[in-house]
Design an enzyme around this catalytic site. Sequence first.
Site, PDB file in Angstrom:
ATOM      1  N   HIS A 173      -1.478  -3.926  -7.053  1.00  0.00           N
ATOM      2  CA  HIS A 173      -1.906  -3.004  -5.984  1.00  0.00           C
ATOM      3  C   HIS A 173      -1.010  -1.756  -5.992  1.00  0.00           C
ATOM      4  O   HIS A 173      -0.199  -1.543  -5.080  1.00  0.00           O
ATOM      5  CB  HIS A 173      -1.779  -3.754  -4.656  1.00  0.00           C
ATOM      6  CG  HIS A 173      -2.505  -3.163  -3.495  1.00  0.00           C
ATOM      7  ND1 HIS A 173      -2.363  -1.859  -3.098  1.00  0.00           N
ATOM      8  CD2 HIS A 173      -3.377  -3.734  -2.615  1.00  0.00           C
ATOM      9  CE1 HIS A 173      -3.096  -1.644  -2.018  1.00  0.00           C
ATOM     10  NE2 HIS A 173      -3.723  -2.771  -1.708  1.00  0.00           N
ATOM     11  N   GLU A 229      -5.607   0.460  -8.374  1.00  0.00           N
ATOM     12  CA  GLU A 229      -5.216  -0.924  -8.583  1.00  0.00           C
ATOM     13  C   GLU A 229      -5.908  -1.537  -9.799  1.00  0.00           C
ATOM     14  O   GLU A 229      -7.136  -1.570  -9.875  1.00  0.00           O
ATOM     15  CB  GLU A 229      -5.533  -1.741  -7.331  1.00  0.00           C
ATOM     16  CG  GLU A 229      -4.988  -1.107  -6.051  1.00  0.00           C
ATOM     17  CD  GLU A 229      -5.541  -1.769  -4.805  1.00  0.00           C
ATOM     18  OE1 GLU A 229      -5.744  -2.999  -4.831  1.00  0.00           O
ATOM     19  OE2 GLU A 229      -5.779  -1.050  -3.811  1.00  0.00           O
TER      20      GLU A 229
END
Length: 306
Positions: free
Chosen positions: A180, A280
């Site tokens: 992330h 991400e």
Amino acid sequence: MSDSSSKPPATGGPGNWSFTRWSTIGQLEALEVHHPLFQATLFLQGAHLTHFAPMDERNWLWLSELARFQPGRAIRGGIPVCWPWFGDPLRNPPEIRKRIASSSAHGFARTALWRLEDVRESAHEVEVSLSLSANDDFQEHWDGHALALITFSFSIRGCQIALTTTNLSKAPLAFSQALHTYLPTDDIQRTRVLGLGNSQYIDTLKDWDYVSQEGPVYFEGEVDRIYETGEALTVVTPSGKRKLTSVGSDSTVVWNPGPGKAQRLSDFPDSAWQKMLCVETANAASDYRVLNEGQSHTLGVFIGRA
């Protein structure tokens, strides 16, 4: 505050580490890398990288000024590891959802304590490996048995991350995941992502409808999209470019909370949405993975100059 004697090194004596040392930041233990060519900060909780930069450069990652370093609390910024599920459990495929016994988004790995496996250093690179054994200790969150091994490779060229999942149970294991990555920008409205044109994405803000992307991705408010591609991407900001090259991924998540959601996020300044974005590397939505007994899958990304 640093205490190099608080933890034994992974291999050999402390003298074997020329550039890496133990540090306590807030209430969490971290490894700090001070190499002549680059610097990095990596927390054992969550295997969470919060800082990487070649020497004399600003942090290549965005870290919230309100981030708190406390046991059991996810760090806002850097590169959280979302594993063994990504996003809302209820939005995951049935094979993944049936194993989840928690309502929390993004799995338990980002707040779990990982084990240091190895530190390897050279004149040009530092490599750090951490592991998490997802066994019965996590049964209140998840029904599964797997090993996650993550390796960070730092060099003057950039930062490479490889997350390998191995199924240690006899039954097939379905999981979703993401690295992330939070990236900084001087101005989100003058920022764009290249490489996603001509691909489709799920717009989670519009009832999870499929939309076709044409040209670069721009930001004009909240953005939360799952792109069906794992192509190399270039993030262009007013101060420079970063290239993200992924492996083991056919999905990319692009996220910015916008002004409204920013006010509801924990450890996130109200105006910070103007200074960050997330790109991400993922196995999300239909790109989830299934491993048979003993099989492994590696999800990785290299963040470098464009």
